[in-house]
Design a protein around this motif. Structure first.
Motif, mmCIF file in Angstrom:
data_model
loop_
_atom_site.group_PDB
_atom_site.id
_atom_site.type_symbol
_atom_site.label_atom_id
_atom_site.label_comp_id
_atom_site.label_asym_id
_atom_site.label_seq_id
_atom_site.Cartn_x
_atom_site.Cartn_y
_atom_site.Cartn_z
ATOM 1 N N GLY A 85 4.564 45.083 -21.714
ATOM 2 C CA GLY A 85 5.527 45.007 -20.653
ATOM 3 C C GLY A 85 4.929 44.667 -18.821
ATOM 4 O O GLY A 85 5.891 44.360 -18.004
ATOM 5 N N PRO A 86 3.492 45.105 -18.873
ATOM 6 C CA PRO A 86 2.848 44.956 -17.254
ATOM 7 C C PRO A 86 3.511 43.132 -17.218
ATOM 8 O O PRO A 86 3.543 42.494 -16.076
ATOM 9 C CB PRO A 86 1.558 44.892 -17.836
ATOM 10 C CG PRO A 86 2.234 46.152 -18.437
ATOM 11 C CD PRO A 86 2.872 45.830 -19.875
ATOM 12 N N ASP A 87 2.848 42.087 -18.055
ATOM 13 C CA ASP A 87 3.505 40.908 -17.598
ATOM 14 C C ASP A 87 4.528 40.376 -17.809
ATOM 15 O O ASP A 87 4.977 39.240 -17.855
ATOM 16 C CB ASP A 87 2.328 39.952 -19.040
ATOM 17 C CG ASP A 87 0.880 40.263 -18.752
ATOM 18 O OD1 ASP A 87 0.232 40.530 -18.066
ATOM 19 O OD2 ASP A 87 -0.030 40.492 -19.544
ATOM 20 N N VAL A 105 -4.370 40.402 -27.018
ATOM 21 C CA VAL A 105 -4.634 41.954 -26.388
ATOM 22 C C VAL A 105 -4.398 43.621 -27.787
ATOM 23 O O VAL A 105 -3.864 43.258 -28.675
ATOM 24 C CB VAL A 105 -4.219 42.999 -24.875
ATOM 25 C CG1 VAL A 105 -4.590 41.960 -24.446
ATOM 26 C CG2 VAL A 105 -2.556 42.669 -25.063
ATOM 27 N N GLY A 106 -5.231 43.731 -27.271
ATOM 28 C CA GLY A 106 -5.244 45.772 -28.449
ATOM 29 C C GLY A 106 -3.803 46.683 -28.207
ATOM 30 O O GLY A 106 -3.615 46.508 -26.570
ATOM 31 N N LEU A 107 -4.253 47.879 -28.671
ATOM 32 C CA LEU A 107 -3.576 48.726 -28.657
ATOM 33 C C LEU A 107 -3.505 49.597 -27.004
ATOM 34 O O LEU A 107 -3.114 49.888 -25.404
ATOM 35 C CB LEU A 107 -3.229 49.568 -28.933
ATOM 36 C CG LEU A 107 -2.016 50.781 -28.730
ATOM 37 C CD1 LEU A 107 -0.884 49.889 -28.293
ATOM 38 C CD2 LEU A 107 -1.716 51.832 -29.785
ATOM 39 N N VAL A 111 -2.206 49.479 -23.314
ATOM 40 C CA VAL A 111 -1.817 51.106 -23.129
ATOM 41 C C VAL A 111 -2.692 50.737 -21.218
ATOM 42 O O VAL A 111 -2.432 51.449 -20.034
ATOM 43 C CB VAL A 111 -2.292 52.472 -23.614
ATOM 44 C CG1 VAL A 111 -2.024 53.377 -22.555
ATOM 45 C CG2 VAL A 111 -1.507 52.145 -24.923
ATOM 46 N N SER A 112 -3.727 50.831 -21.036
ATOM 47 C CA SER A 112 -4.242 50.247 -19.841
ATOM 48 C C SER A 112 -3.738 49.267 -18.755
ATOM 49 O O SER A 112 -3.043 50.034 -17.916
ATOM 50 C CB SER A 112 -5.720 49.790 -19.741
ATOM 51 O OG SER A 112 -6.720 50.134 -18.770
ATOM 52 N N ALA A 113 -3.526 48.156 -19.178
ATOM 53 C CA ALA A 113 -2.345 47.387 -18.118
ATOM 54 C C ALA A 113 -1.587 48.052 -18.033
ATOM 55 O O ALA A 113 -1.173 48.210 -16.491
ATOM 56 C CB ALA A 113 -1.793 45.947 -18.446
ATOM 57 N N ARG A 114 -0.439 48.976 -18.835
ATOM 58 C CA ARG A 114 0.209 50.023 -18.110
ATOM 59 C C ARG A 114 0.621 50.591 -17.871
ATOM 60 O O ARG A 114 1.326 51.459 -16.615
ATOM 61 C CB ARG A 114 1.791 50.498 -19.298
ATOM 62 C CG ARG A 114 2.491 51.214 -19.607
ATOM 63 C CD ARG A 114 3.687 50.889 -18.677
ATOM 64 N NE ARG A 114 4.332 49.723 -19.289
ATOM 65 C CZ ARG A 114 5.248 49.414 -19.272
ATOM 66 N NH1 ARG A 114 5.536 48.713 -18.380
ATOM 67 N NH2 ARG A 114 6.525 48.466 -20.541
ATOM 68 N N ALA A 119 0.541 53.079 -11.880
ATOM 69 C CA ALA A 119 -0.663 53.170 -10.571
ATOM 70 C C ALA A 119 -0.548 52.373 -9.711
ATOM 71 O O ALA A 119 -0.014 53.169 -8.075
ATOM 72 C CB ALA A 119 -2.101 53.081 -10.897
ATOM 73 N N GLY A 120 -0.391 51.133 -9.625
ATOM 74 C CA GLY A 120 -0.111 49.852 -8.529
ATOM 75 C C GLY A 120 1.822 50.491 -7.891
ATOM 76 O O GLY A 120 2.149 50.364 -6.897
#
Length: 152
Positions: A85-87, A105-107, A111-114, A119-120
């Motif tokens: 999603g973030p990409d 990437v792994g799960l 989740v960290s990217a999301r 936060a941004g």
């Protein structure tokens, strides 16, 4: 990868190591990718199944398609990956012929990217008022002035 058993290990390696760009043939249904053909292990027809936004289908010609907001609900081509999603926002803004690569990437990373994206989005942008101290003739002539009063 969603249906990586439909692709040879070499095809997956090619997908992950190749430089890709979006073609000029894009719309809200899908972004067609320009790069090397991704070959299927044994055929490209599968029983239709659901399609999520960001899924990357590979039809018979081996040219991947990233399915977007107005995608069909089901599809009958194998999916080699899904854009997280973030990409997706970055991909939708990519200009034709600008190069990018896919990274597996792994799960936890997804989740960290999301979370970082969320936060941004919570951070308020800083606005600074524009204060003009010098009004040139060109600037004033470009405004809609009535009796010397600025009307916006």
């Amino acid at each position: 990868m969603p249906q990586d058993d439909y692709f040879t290990p070499e095809a997956i390696a090619t997908f992950l190591s190749a430089d890709w760009s979006v073609s000029t043939r894009n719309d809200r249904m899908g972004f067609f990718l320009v790069g090397p053909a991704v070959r299927h292990a044994a055929g490209h027809d599968i029983v239709s199944d659901d399609i999520v936004m960001g899924a990357i289908q590979v039809p018979g010609d081996g040219r991947p398609i990233v399915l977007m907001a107005d995608r069909q609900p089901t599809g009958g081509y194998p999916k080699i990956a899904t854009v997280i999603g973030p990409d997706l926002g970055r991909l939708t803004q990519a200009r034709p012929r600008s190069l990018f690569r896919f990274v597996q990437v792994g799960l936890e990373q997804a989740v960290s990217a999301r979370a970082a994206e969320a936060a941004g989005l919570r951070t308020q942008p800083r606005f600074e008022p524009l204060v003009r101290t010098r009004f040139t003739s060109e600037f004033l002539l470009g405004l809609n002035l009535i009796d010397g009063v600025y009307c916006s």
